[in-house]
Write a protein that holds these residues in place. Structure first.
Motif, PDB file in Angstrom:
ATOM      1  N   LYS A 302       0.833  -1.201   0.000  1.00 15.08           N
ATOM      2  CA  LYS A 302       0.000   0.000   0.000  1.00 15.08           C
ATOM      3  C   LYS A 302       0.869   1.253   0.000  1.00 15.08           C
ATOM      4  CE  LYS A 302      -4.176  -1.228   2.568  1.00 15.08           C
ATOM      5  NZ  LYS A 302      -4.738  -1.161   3.923  1.00 15.08           N
ATOM      6  N   GLN A 303       2.005   1.160   0.700  1.00 12.89           N
ATOM      7  CA  GLN A 303       2.853   2.343   0.854  1.00 12.89           C
ATOM      8  C   GLN A 303       3.797   2.561  -0.322  1.00 12.89           C
ATOM      9  OE1 GLN A 303       4.904   2.035   4.597  1.00 12.89           O
ATOM     10  NE2 GLN A 303       3.032   1.706   5.727  1.00 12.89           N
ATOM     11  N   GLY A 744      10.980  17.919   7.506  1.00 12.92           N
ATOM     12  CA  GLY A 744      11.688  16.885   8.277  1.00 12.92           C
ATOM     13  C   GLY A 744      11.009  16.539   9.593  1.00 12.92           C
ATOM     14  N   ASP A 745      10.159  17.448  10.101  1.00  7.22           N
ATOM     15  CA  ASP A 745       9.439  17.139  11.348  1.00  7.22           C
ATOM     16  C   ASP A 745       8.341  16.103  11.127  1.00  7.22           C
ATOM     17  OD1 ASP A 745      10.965  18.910  12.786  1.00  7.22           O
ATOM     18  OD2 ASP A 745       9.620  20.599  12.409  1.00  7.22           O
ATOM     19  N   LEU A 746       7.856  16.054   9.897  1.00  8.61           N
ATOM     20  CA  LEU A 746       6.789  15.098   9.587  1.00  8.61           C
ATOM     21  C   LEU A 746       7.315  13.850   8.895  1.00  8.61           C
ATOM     22  CD1 LEU A 746       3.849  17.247   8.151  1.00  8.61           C
ATOM     23  CD2 LEU A 746       3.746  15.750  10.121  1.00  8.61           C
ATOM     24  N   HIS A 747       8.415  14.013   8.205  1.00  9.57           N
ATOM     25  CA  HIS A 747       8.922  12.958   7.321  1.00  9.57           C
ATOM     26  C   HIS A 747      10.220  12.400   7.875  1.00  9.57           C
ATOM     27  CE1 HIS A 747      11.052  11.740   3.460  1.00  9.57           C
ATOM     28  NE2 HIS A 747      10.001  10.957   3.508  1.00  9.57           N
ATOM     29  N   ASP A 768      14.882  13.921   3.578  1.00  7.85           N
ATOM     30  CA  ASP A 768      14.424  14.594   2.361  1.00  7.85           C
ATOM     31  C   ASP A 768      13.593  13.599   1.549  1.00  7.85           C
ATOM     32  OD1 ASP A 768      15.939  16.934   2.828  1.00  7.85           O
ATOM     33  OD2 ASP A 768      17.739  15.970   2.036  1.00  7.85           O
ATOM     34  N   GLY A 769      12.913  14.120   0.543  1.00 11.07           N
ATOM     35  CA  GLY A 769      12.228  13.235  -0.408  1.00 11.07           C
ATOM     36  C   GLY A 769      10.841  12.844   0.017  1.00 11.07           C
ATOM     37  N   GLU A 770      10.239  11.981  -0.797  1.00 11.49           N
ATOM     38  CA  GLU A 770       8.930  11.395  -0.486  1.00 11.49           C
ATOM     39  C   GLU A 770       8.771  10.154  -1.350  1.00 11.49           C
ATOM     40  OE1 GLU A 770       5.298  12.625  -1.859  1.00 11.49           O
ATOM     41  OE2 GLU A 770       5.999  13.510  -3.716  1.00 11.49           O
ATOM     42  N   GLY A 771       7.609   9.562  -1.360  1.00 12.23           N
ATOM     43  CA  GLY A 771       7.414   8.304  -2.075  1.00 12.23           C
ATOM     44  C   GLY A 771       7.596   8.407  -3.577  1.00 12.23           C
ATOM     45  N   TYR A 772       7.391   9.598  -4.149  1.00  9.23           N
ATOM     46  CA  TYR A 772       7.436   9.723  -5.610  1.00  9.23           C
ATOM     47  C   TYR A 772       8.694  10.420  -6.102  1.00  9.23           C
ATOM     48  CZ  TYR A 772       2.540   8.391  -5.194  1.00  9.23           C
ATOM     49  OH  TYR A 772       1.375   7.712  -4.910  1.00  9.23           O
ATOM     50  N   TRP A 778       8.527   6.664   1.658  1.00  7.44           N
ATOM     51  CA  TRP A 778       7.096   6.927   1.773  1.00  7.44           C
ATOM     52  C   TRP A 778       6.689   7.016   3.230  1.00  7.44           C
ATOM     53  CZ3 TRP A 778       2.425   5.743   3.664  1.00  7.44           C
ATOM     54  CH2 TRP A 778       1.308   6.199   2.948  1.00  7.44           C
ATOM     55  N   VAL A 779       5.925   8.021   3.574  1.00  5.83           N
ATOM     56  CA  VAL A 779       5.400   8.083   4.939  1.00  5.83           C
ATOM     57  C   VAL A 779       3.911   8.390   4.925  1.00  5.83           C
ATOM     58  CG1 VAL A 779       7.537   8.819   6.052  1.00  5.83           C
ATOM     59  CG2 VAL A 779       5.946  10.532   5.212  1.00  5.83           C
ATOM     60  N   ASP A 780       3.251   7.949   5.950  1.00 11.82           N
ATOM     61  CA  ASP A 780       1.849   8.278   6.154  1.00 11.82           C
ATOM     62  C   ASP A 780       1.822   9.374   7.214  1.00 11.82           C
ATOM     63  OD1 ASP A 780      -0.774   8.471   6.810  1.00 11.82           O
ATOM     64  OD2 ASP A 780      -1.060   6.358   7.318  1.00 11.82           O
ATOM     65  N   ILE A 781       1.363  10.566   6.845  1.00 11.57           N
ATOM     66  CA  ILE A 781       1.371  11.667   7.818  1.00 11.57           C
ATOM     67  C   ILE A 781      -0.032  12.001   8.297  1.00 11.57           C
ATOM     68  CG2 ILE A 781       3.548  12.684   7.023  1.00 11.57           C
ATOM     69  CD1 ILE A 781       1.813  14.757   5.480  1.00 11.57           C
ATOM     70  N   SER A 782      -0.945  11.069   8.092  1.00  7.96           N
ATOM     71  CA  SER A 782      -2.329  11.382   8.470  1.00  7.96           C
ATOM     72  C   SER A 782      -2.471  11.606   9.977  1.00  7.96           C
ATOM     73  CB  SER A 782      -3.276  10.286   8.005  1.00  7.96           C
ATOM     74  OG  SER A 782      -2.828   9.038   8.457  1.00  7.96           O
ATOM     75  N   ASP A 783      -1.628  10.949  10.774  1.00  7.77           N
ATOM     76  CA  ASP A 783      -1.718  11.130  12.229  1.00  7.77           C
ATOM     77  C   ASP A 783      -0.562  11.948  12.789  1.00  7.77           C
ATOM     78  OD1 ASP A 783      -4.025   9.620  12.392  1.00  7.77           O
ATOM     79  OD2 ASP A 783      -2.881   7.754  12.375  1.00  7.77           O
ATOM     80  N   GLY A 784       0.144  12.675  11.948  1.00  6.27           N
ATOM     81  CA  GLY A 784       1.283  13.453  12.433  1.00  6.27           C
ATOM     82  C   GLY A 784       2.568  12.894  11.870  1.00  6.27           C
ATOM     83  N   GLU A 785       3.596  12.844  12.733  1.00  9.31           N
ATOM     84  CA  GLU A 785       4.903  12.395  12.262  1.00  9.31           C
ATOM     85  C   GLU A 785       4.807  11.028  11.589  1.00  9.31           C
ATOM     86  OE1 GLU A 785       8.256  12.311  15.172  1.00  9.31           O
ATOM     87  OE2 GLU A 785       8.544  10.293  14.366  1.00  9.31           O
ATOM     88  N   GLY A 786       5.343  10.944  10.393  1.00  4.03           N
ATOM     89  CA  GLY A 786       5.339   9.668   9.681  1.00  4.03           C
ATOM     90  C   GLY A 786       6.730   9.078   9.631  1.00  4.03           C
TER      91      GLY A 786
END
Lengths: 951, 102
Positions: A302-303, A744-747, A768-772, A778-786
């Motif tokens: 999924k991630q 960086g606080d979230l990722h 740095d970066g993200e899933g794409y 890849w991080v899920d930040i729906s609840d805050g820090e991922g």
């Protein structure tokens, strides 16, 4: 009993009681009793002589081992990163050493993977793992590994292959280490309270199946059916078209797709499952999600963690005049990491290969020799189909309208602290039945009326990937590499290739089924009606492939394999959204001076510019520019200026990536969640589909919120998502100063230990970066820090102009011992975007001494040789002694020695040494007298004499 | 226990046993920490119990204390045995003397 005796007994009882109490604390599995985690008694872990105290930190600096059955000497230099460079003259000896070093550095990891695959976790961790063991046994990875071994043995006997002897020696190397280090094991063995047992070739073959499981096992067909049934044909095709938008095919010689919306290809035949079948599938998926290993795999998928990048440029595009090949495979991160770097070199046979190995497998999976290099990304070929059948009774089912009897496999699963559990696996013509033994975690209302579900999967067969890897060792050109890769079945990989002769190529390789009736394996099939039967496999020659293209480079990042002109066979569904591929192509097409260097390659591997951000952000800026914000004008102005000046780099120190990502997540959610919620569909829509709707269909009905009376359009949803983003970020950062909203606080990146023990894990680190992005996490930040749990699992750059200039890095270290400096030393490099050089010396003499951290020598220890050596030594000593005696006599040595002795005596007298010693002695005697020591000594002496006399 | 055998008073047996084992364990653990970086493992394992790194020293002291206790028990048993045998021996001598006097 006398009073005195009673006192003694009383004292003994008190001390014994206290000690016994403490001892029981240390000898009982207290932690297991309190937390349920399978942790051995503390005493086994903590007492001197046990556990933590026996764990070797580093490998010995110098070690020589005398090994029987070794044909010649082998030397292993470990470089400053702990990477072994194995030099020898005999292939089997080299494999022995390769096995030994794998076990020496990664034994616990090897042990856990084989236990997972072979369904033996509950033996060490208790009944909690029975379900997982049953599932893995049923999947058949062990079963087919055993079958493969038998077939390899047959082939070897017939003289068709020559693999098993080196393979056996590799296993011998592992077992030699296990046998000789039963008391010097990784700490994890002590924690779980077990010891490793003998390694077998089946264990090693299971690893190939495990990689197949990681990369090609999924439940996509089942989830797609649920979505199809929930959404209906039209809505489904809107979101899950077989041709995803904005794809740049891996093989450029089959045409290209337009950027505009592509014509949707409708399904050949729409699925019409019975309600029982649908219920059975829903029930099965719910149960599967409760199995720990499957839950993790589903989450990983999924991630979008699993993916990879590879590309190669030819000598025209590279500034060196020779090809440069790069590869970074994206897998779940962990400690120890999945890959182990290794270099094996021999003069005869001509062998010099360096690359990434899987501990437990004697072969280099990606890497290079002196002639060629290869790298992998996952093809996403559809190699797995699901079937459902009507079961007649516990022994029979219907297939293609006929009653068939199940084949069965029987297992006895050992369970820690419990009796073994008997387990029977039923097999249909396609594969193992997987839904009839899971504990039901779903309500009985989902009546499934004896529907059984089974997969057909290319990994569930006799497969020879090991032969492919073995032949890669010796391949010298494209033709030989191609010939070797024919053996490769599962997991199907985009095999990128470059060689010293200047050739480049790519061939997405693996076994791809051809289905009856032009079916494409999108949905599960009704096996009882004979749907979706496999009637063959796409011939190797007819798989898409490209060699030496006019664009002078080739790149793959899990996107679509071939362009629209490849029509003969159906290959894949789904594949990656394609953002990494778009960015890699952009960078390789637009190099500054028309060439690329090794430095450029590093920059591309570490690139953090987000292609989706580049396409989505202008729409957000456009909505903000429309204005009309009565509240929070100051914050929105700050956001606007951050976004306006942003170059779409997902920099951990910037606020724009934070705003963009949170907004994008909410925009996706608000676009699709209402319909999915109302229709009870499984929510997963690829980002490029949202991009297509955003760019080309602003009035799409997907943007309308079905729960409101008005009809929303694209910009309404963009605005709503944006306003909620502002609230969410203000709340999370507790600040309305946008500069504080650093990405960086979230990722964050988290490198979790194999047993998920936090103190053995590393991180979280701001990333740095993200899933794409090309450098993904890849991080899920729906609840805050991922916390990103995956990304590049290795990075490799092969420079064919100078093979000493090849670079690599892994996000962990070579050694699986948490008290070793090589546990995570490369992780620091990885996080800093650095690499280490590969010391690729063919000749051991050339290896720079300053780079040798430790040396391990394997010496043949044949008994006869040892006997001859000892006899020779004794003879030599005897002869020397005789010569010496004659020499002493001849040269009259003894008077000369006496002369020297006299000189020494005279020197002592001259310096009055004796009187000085006497003086010191008197001082000592006086001190003893003064302190009354004599009487005490006498007293002790007297007591001792009495005691002896008495006895 | 060996240390206890050489002490006729149980207190001294306990002390010497405790001291002996503590010292030997201390030396063993110090060597393991210096040569194998064993403290890292100890600290990480302590983290499993205490939830975070930095508590390895507690386990270190606990192990030493247990060694002390273990040694004390050994010392007590050793000296207890010697005292017990002594008492029995004295009884036998007394009995023999009594018989001779009779």
């Amino acid at each position: 009993m006398k009073k005195q005796e009673k006192v003694i007994v009383k004292k003994l009882i008190i001390v014994g009681f206290i000690t016994g109490l403490t001892f029981s604390v240390f000898s009982l599995p207290i932690i297991e009793m309190l937390t349920g985690s399978p942790v051995a008694p503390l005493g086994n872990i903590l007492f001197p002589g046990n556990g933590v105290w026996n764990v070797p930190g580093e490998v010995p600096e110098h070690e020589t081992l005398y090994i029987e059955d070794l044909n010649d000497e082998v030397t292993v230099y470990r470089d400053v990163w702990g990477i072994p460079h194995i030099y020898g003259n005999d292939e089997e000896d080299l494999m022995f050493a390769a096995g030994y070093v794998h076990a020496q550095d990664r034994l616990f990891q090897m042990e856990m993977v084989r236990r997972l695959v072979r369904g033996r976790l509950s033996e060490i961790a208790g009944e909690e793992y029975i379900e997982s063991d049953k599932y893995n046994l049923a999947l058949g990875m062990e079963y087919w590994s055993k079958k493969t071994l038998l077939m390899l043995e047959e082939k070897e006997e017939r003289g068709e292959i020559d693999l098993l002897e080196p393979f056996e020696r590799y296993v011998d190397g592992i077992n030699y280490y296990i046998d000789t280090h039963q008391n010097e094991l990784p700490i994890e063995f002590a924690i779980l309270g077990f010891k490793p047992t003998e390694w077998t070739m089946t264990d090693s073959l299971c690893f190939a199946k495990y990689m197949g499981y990681m990369l090609t096992w999924d439940y996509d067909d089942l989830y797609r059916l649920i979505n199809f049934e929930a959404l209906g044909s039209e809505r489904y095709n809107d979101l899950y078209s077989q041709y995803a938008p904005y794809q740049i095919p891996i093989c450029p010689n089959y045409g290209s797709y337009n950027d505009s919306v592509m014509a949707l290809t409708h399904l050949e035949s729409e699925p019409q499952p019975s309600s029982s079948a649908l219920n059975a599938i829903s029930r099965f998926l719910t149960n599967v999600e409760n199995i720990e290993s499957e839950k993790q795999l589903i989450n990983i998928k999924k991630q979008n963690i699993l993916g990879s990048n590879n590309w190669v440029v030819d000598g025209v595009l590279s500034d060196t005049g020779k090809p440069i090949l790069c590869n970074d495979m994206h897998l779940a991160w962990g400690l120890p990491g999945i890959w182990y770097e290794s270099h094996i070199s021999a003069q005869d046979p001509d062998l010099n290969v360096y690359g990434f190995t899987l501990p437990g497998v004697p072969l280099v999976i990606v890497g290079h020799n002196e002639h060629i290099a290869w790298g992998f990304t996952n093809t996403n070929y559809d190699v797995l189909d699901w079937y459902y059948y009507n079961e007649i009774d516990s022994n029979h089912y219907i297939h293609n309208g006929k009653v068939k009897e199940y084949k069965t496999r029987d297992y006895k699963i050992r369970v820690k602290g419990k009796d073994p559990v008997e387990f029977k696996v039923k097999e249909t013509v396609h594969g193992p039945v997987l839904n009839d033994f899971l504990d039901d975690a779903v309500p009985d209302s989902l009546d499934y009326e004896n529907i059984v579900i089974a997969p057909q999967w290319t990994a569930n067969d006799i497969t020879y990937e090991a032969l492919a890897f073995y032949e890669f060792f010796f391949a010298k050109n494209r033709a030989e590499f191609n010939e070797s890769s024919r053996w490769f079945v599962n997991p199907a990989q985009n095999m990128i290739y470059g060689d010293i002769h200047g050739n480049i190529g790519i061939r997405p390789t693996g076994l791809v089924p051809i289905r009856d009736g032009n079916e494409n394996g999108t949905f599960p099939y009704d096996g009882s009606s004979g749907e979706g039967e496999w009637i063959g496999y796409i011939p190797f020659e007819e798989l898409p492939h490209t060699e030496n293209p006019d664009q002078h480079y080739l790149a793959s990042a899990n996107q679509i394999v071939a362009g629209p002109n490849y029509k003969k066979y159906f290959l894949q569904h789904p594949y990656a959204a394609g953002y990494r591929a778009r960015r890699i192509n952009e960078l390789l097409n637009n190099s500054e001076d028309g060439t690329v260097s090794v430095e450029t390659m590093k920059e591309i591997q570490l690139d953090i510019r987000s292609t989706p951000a580049e396409y989505f952000t202008p729409y957000l800026i456009n909505v903000i520019e429309k204005g009309g914000f009565s509240e929070k004008a100051s914050v929105i102005n700050q956001i606007y200026s951050h976004l306006k000046s942003w170059q779409f780099d997902m920099d951990k120190d910037k606020a724009a990536p934070t705003i963009y990502r949170k907004w994008r997540d909410l925009y996706m959610e608000y676009t699709f969640e209402d319909e999915f919620d109302a229709l009870d569909a499984y929510q997963y829509v690829q980002l490029n589909v949202l991009e297509k709707l955003t760019r080309e269909d602003p009035n799409s009905t997907w943007f309308d919120d079905i729960y409101t009376p008005i009809v929303e359009k694209r910009d309404d949803i963009i605005l709503r998502a944006f306003l909620d983003t502002v609230d969410w970020l203000e709340d999370f950062y507790d600040s309305d100063d946008v500069d504080d909203w650093e990405w960086g606080d979230l990722h964050k990146g988290y490198f979790e230990h194999l047993l998920e023990i936090e103190t053995f894990s590393k991180g979280p680190y701001e990333l740095d970066g993200e899933g794409y992005t090309v450098n993904p996490s890849w991080v899920d930040i729906s609840d805050g820090e991922g916390r990103a749990g995956g990304g590049a699992s290795e990075r490799m750059i092969i420079d064919f102009s100078d093979l000493q200039n090849c670079l690599s890095v892994i996000p962990s270290g070579q050694r699986g011992y948490s008290n070793s400096k090589h546990y995570d030393d490369q992780l620091e490099l990885f996080l800093d975007g650095e690499y280490h050089p590969q010391y690729f010396y063919d000749d051991i003499e050339d290896f720079p001494e300053s780079k040798i951290e430790s040396q391990l020598h394997f010496i043949p220890a044949e008994k006869v040789i040892v006997w001859i050596a000892f006899t020779t030594i004794f003879l030599i000593i005897g002869i020397i002694s005789l010569i010496e005696i004659r020499w002493i006599r001849k040269y009259d040595i003894i008077p000369k020695i006496e002369e020297k002795r006299n000189l020494l005596v005279q020197w002592i007298k001259k310096n009055e040494l004796i009187s000085k010693i006497k003086e010191k002695r008197n001082v000592l005697i006086q001190w003893i007298k003064k302190n009354g020591r004599i009487s005490k000594i006498k007293e002790w002496n007297h007591s001792l004499v009495q005691w002896i006399k008495k006895r | 226990m060996v240390a206890g055998i050489f002490n006729k008073k149980m207190k001294r047996g306990i002390y010497s046993g405790a001291l002996g084992v503590t010292l030997v364990w201390l030396i063993y653990m110090t060597l393991a920490i210096l040569t194998r970086n064993a403290y890292a493992n100890l600290d990480q394992f302590a983290g499993l119990i205490f939830g975070e790194l930095g508590y390895g020293w507690i386990l270190f002291i606990m192990i030493l204390l247990f060694g002390t206790l273990f040694g004390a028990l050994g010392g007590a048993i050793g000296s207890g045995l010697v005292i017990f045998i002594d008492l029995k021996q004295m009884d036998r001598v007394d009995n023999a003397q009594t018989r001779e006097e009779r």
